[in-house]
Motif scaffolding. Structure first.
Motif, PDB file in Angstrom:
ATOM      1  N   TYR A 285       0.846  -1.196   0.000  1.00 39.42           N
ATOM      2  CA  TYR A 285       0.000   0.000   0.000  1.00 39.42           C
ATOM      3  C   TYR A 285       0.882   1.247   0.000  1.00 39.42           C
ATOM      4  O   TYR A 285       1.985   1.255   0.531  1.00 39.42           O
ATOM      5  CB  TYR A 285      -0.983   0.054   1.167  1.00 39.42           C
ATOM      6  CG  TYR A 285      -1.764  -1.207   1.429  1.00 39.42           C
ATOM      7  CD1 TYR A 285      -2.382  -1.892   0.393  1.00 39.42           C
ATOM      8  CD2 TYR A 285      -1.895  -1.711   2.711  1.00 39.42           C
ATOM      9  CE1 TYR A 285      -3.105  -3.050   0.643  1.00 39.42           C
ATOM     10  CE2 TYR A 285      -2.624  -2.864   2.965  1.00 39.42           C
ATOM     11  CZ  TYR A 285      -3.221  -3.529   1.927  1.00 39.42           C
ATOM     12  OH  TYR A 285      -3.929  -4.665   2.187  1.00 39.42           O
TER      13      TYR A 285
ATOM     14  N   HIS B 257      -9.662   3.149   1.318  1.00 41.75           N
ATOM     15  CA  HIS B 257      -9.938   3.580  -0.047  1.00 41.75           C
ATOM     16  C   HIS B 257      -8.668   3.527  -0.904  1.00 41.75           C
ATOM     17  O   HIS B 257      -8.704   3.152  -2.068  1.00 41.75           O
ATOM     18  CB  HIS B 257     -10.558   4.978  -0.057  1.00 41.75           C
ATOM     19  CG  HIS B 257      -9.680   6.037   0.522  1.00 41.75           C
ATOM     20  ND1 HIS B 257      -9.408   6.115   1.890  1.00 41.75           N
ATOM     21  CD2 HIS B 257      -8.986   7.044  -0.051  1.00 41.75           C
ATOM     22  CE1 HIS B 257      -8.595   7.134   2.106  1.00 41.75           C
ATOM     23  NE2 HIS B 257      -8.321   7.708   0.951  1.00 41.75           N
ATOM     24  N   LEU B 258      -7.519   3.889  -0.319  1.00 44.57           N
ATOM     25  CA  LEU B 258      -6.249   3.812  -1.048  1.00 44.57           C
ATOM     26  C   LEU B 258      -5.821   2.365  -1.249  1.00 44.57           C
ATOM     27  O   LEU B 258      -5.300   1.992  -2.304  1.00 44.57           O
ATOM     28  CB  LEU B 258      -5.148   4.557  -0.290  1.00 44.57           C
ATOM     29  CG  LEU B 258      -5.307   6.060  -0.110  1.00 44.57           C
ATOM     30  CD1 LEU B 258      -4.134   6.618   0.691  1.00 44.57           C
ATOM     31  CD2 LEU B 258      -5.432   6.754  -1.450  1.00 44.57           C
TER      32      LEU B 258
ATOM     33  N   GLU C 193      -7.614   0.618  -4.081  1.00 41.31           N
ATOM     34  CA  GLU C 193      -7.070   1.079  -5.361  1.00 41.31           C
ATOM     35  C   GLU C 193      -5.718   0.429  -5.648  1.00 41.31           C
ATOM     36  O   GLU C 193      -5.444   0.035  -6.793  1.00 41.31           O
ATOM     37  CB  GLU C 193      -6.921   2.603  -5.362  1.00 41.31           C
ATOM     38  CG  GLU C 193      -8.230   3.348  -5.364  1.00 41.31           C
ATOM     39  CD  GLU C 193      -8.050   4.854  -5.189  1.00 41.31           C
ATOM     40  OE1 GLU C 193      -6.900   5.336  -5.130  1.00 41.31           O
ATOM     41  OE2 GLU C 193      -9.076   5.557  -5.110  1.00 41.31           O
ATOM     42  N   ASP C 194      -4.868   0.317  -4.629  1.00 43.76           N
ATOM     43  CA  ASP C 194      -3.542  -0.282  -4.819  1.00 43.76           C
ATOM     44  C   ASP C 194      -3.651  -1.753  -5.210  1.00 43.76           C
ATOM     45  O   ASP C 194      -2.907  -2.222  -6.078  1.00 43.76           O
ATOM     46  CB  ASP C 194      -2.697  -0.136  -3.550  1.00 43.76           C
ATOM     47  CG  ASP C 194      -2.322   1.313  -3.260  1.00 43.76           C
ATOM     48  OD1 ASP C 194      -2.445   2.164  -4.164  1.00 43.76           O
ATOM     49  OD2 ASP C 194      -1.921   1.588  -2.112  1.00 43.76           O
TER      50      ASP C 194
ATOM     51  N   ALA D 214      -4.947  -1.998  -8.840  1.00 39.10           N
ATOM     52  CA  ALA D 214      -3.861  -1.654  -9.771  1.00 39.10           C
ATOM     53  C   ALA D 214      -2.852  -2.795  -9.879  1.00 39.10           C
ATOM     54  O   ALA D 214      -2.364  -3.095 -10.975  1.00 39.10           O
ATOM     55  CB  ALA D 214      -3.165  -0.370  -9.312  1.00 39.10           C
TER      56      ALA D 214
END
Length: 146
Positions: free
Chosen positions: A101, A109-110, A113-114, A117
């Motif tokens: 992360y 939330h981050l 996304e990580d 991706a």
């Protein structure tokens, strides 16, 4: 208390079933067609500011386990860690990926996304898995259900 105990028991049973599917192979997908063996892949790097680990065994059977680790304290990007069951995943012929992360503390939330991706990077560099499963521990369990 009875409701909490039932929920805990149901969660443990779900985890046991998921791990059994990993170890025994996913019954809903056909066996991979015969292809020439390719070497095992063990990569580490950084993607969008998040360190990552990626492992694909030589005998990859097409499964992918996305590991969401627990909370890490401090500042800066987190540390990418191997899933505690990494050797079992690989022994069953499945790949796994893990993101450190791009931040620490509690920012789901981050982290989502990580992980998304990182899976996209896997698709680009390794290929489409037959199935993907997300597995988390501690705060990573929250990421799994978010």
């Amino acid at each position: 208390m009875v409701i909490v105990a039932r929920r805990r028991r149901a969660l443990v049973m779900l985890l046991v079933v998921v791990l059994a599917l990993i170890l025994l192979g996913a019954p809903w997908s056909p066996a991979p067609s015969a292809q020439s063996p390719r070497p095992a892949i063990n990569r580490h790097g950084e993607l969008g500011g998040a360190p990552y680990l990626m492992a694909v065994p030589e005998n990859w059977q097409g499964g992918l386990v996305v590991f969401a680790h627990g909370i890490q304290r401090g500042t800066g990007p987190g540390d990418a860690t191997r899933p505690p069951i990494a050797s079992h995943i690989a022994a069953a012929g499945h790949a796994w990926i893990s993101s450190g992360y791009r931040a620490r503390e509690y920012q789901p939330h981050l982290f989502i996304e990580d992980l998304v991706a990182l899976r996209e990077l896997f698709l680009k560099e390794i290929g489409q898995p037959r199935w993907t499963m997300i597995y988390g521990q501690s705060m990573g369990g929250h990421i799994v259900v978010a």
